[in-house]
Design an enzyme around this catalytic site. Sequence first.
Site, short mmCIF file in Angstrom:
data_model
loop_
_atom_site.label_atom_id
_atom_site.label_comp_id
_atom_site.label_asym_id
_atom_site.label_seq_id
_atom_site.Cartn_x
_atom_site.Cartn_y
_atom_site.Cartn_z
N THR A 1 0.81 -1.21 0.00
CA THR A 1 0.00 0.00 0.00
C THR A 1 0.85 1.27 0.00
O THR A 1 0.47 2.27 -0.61
CB THR A 1 -0.94 0.00 1.23
N SER B 1 1.25 -7.44 -0.90
CA SER B 1 1.87 -8.53 -0.13
C SER B 1 0.98 -9.77 -0.04
O SER B 1 1.46 -10.85 0.33
CB SER B 1 2.27 -8.07 1.27
N THR C 1 1.13 -4.64 4.26
CA THR C 1 0.87 -5.02 5.65
C THR C 1 0.22 -6.40 5.79
O THR C 1 0.23 -6.98 6.87
CB THR C 1 -0.01 -3.97 6.35
N ASP C 2 -0.35 -6.93 4.70
CA ASP C 2 -1.07 -8.20 4.83
C ASP C 2 -0.18 -9.34 5.33
O ASP C 2 -0.60 -10.13 6.19
CB ASP C 2 -1.68 -8.61 3.49
#
Length: 337
Positions: free
Chosen positions: A26, A66, A97-98
């Site tokens: 992101t 990710s 961040t995933d």
Amino acid sequence: MSGPKQPPERDAGRMPRVKVLTTGGTIASRPRGADVVASDGPDELLTAVDVDGVAVQAEEIVRVGSYGIGDEELRRIARSAVVAAGANDGVVVTHGTDTMEETAFLTDLVHAGGTPIVFTGAQRHAGEADRDGPRNLNDAVRLAAHPGMRTAGVTICMAGNAWPARFATKAHTLAADAFAAPSSGPVAICHGGDVRVVARPDRPAGFALSVLDAPLPRVDVVSAYAGADGTLVRAAIEAGARGIVVAALGAGNVPPSMAKEIRAAVEVGIATVVTSRTGAGPVVPRYGGAGGGADLVRSGAILGGTLRPAHARLVLALALATAGSQAGVADLVARHG
């Protein structure tokens, strides 16, 4: 592999060097039609860095969301970060961040040096007016260059908090302060350009970097729930899993029919680690009866301590790749649990 090594002292008067490795996510994403996709590369991301007294260079490793990261990308990013740590005073990895917690933890498991490696990202894409990426990136650069972070290992820095990779997890889907470490606490706090180190993680000896030279053994995560049977355990074995991580109920319990299949998996040589789906606290062999934690231990399952399911998957995969016996696998899991 021995425990963390002290990095060499920086030459007096030399500006600290921080290498930024970009991987998409992101923080690098912008709108494309109705969607948001990873678009920005290292040059675009570096325009946001404004940290006095630090020499910053950037390099792209991959450019993906990710959720698209698999075994090959995990190993490539972790290896690149550790190699960069050997030639710089600090390393920052920008990442979606995933799956950030997984890549950060894998990196920590193979990082024997003391050079700080800091993962960071964003919850709001680069085209949003209130984007959080620039602040997070600047905090991460300051953190990576800070002398108090030497030997702290790998951390995740988001929304002003730096969390130890060993315990960090994404705890909210959308909030800017999306990460937490429920079984630990922050390593450092970043505010207004200042870094305050508040803790130093206990880092057990990890694994040799060479373990990443080949694909890691398949390890699947199977979640328990009320009434769960052994269908997913059998499916994992049929898919070729050499190990299974059970996201168990409470302190490490599963329904009786699931426990039966776990016992059968262990009997045919499938290393099985029991963790908790609750998000914090250790698993313990407290309860007896079919499916209780004590029953699972008697069946040969390995307790994962405070390891979260996604973290336990990585430890088990590395243990399977390096240990020569089931006992050796259990010892390595216990070391990190």
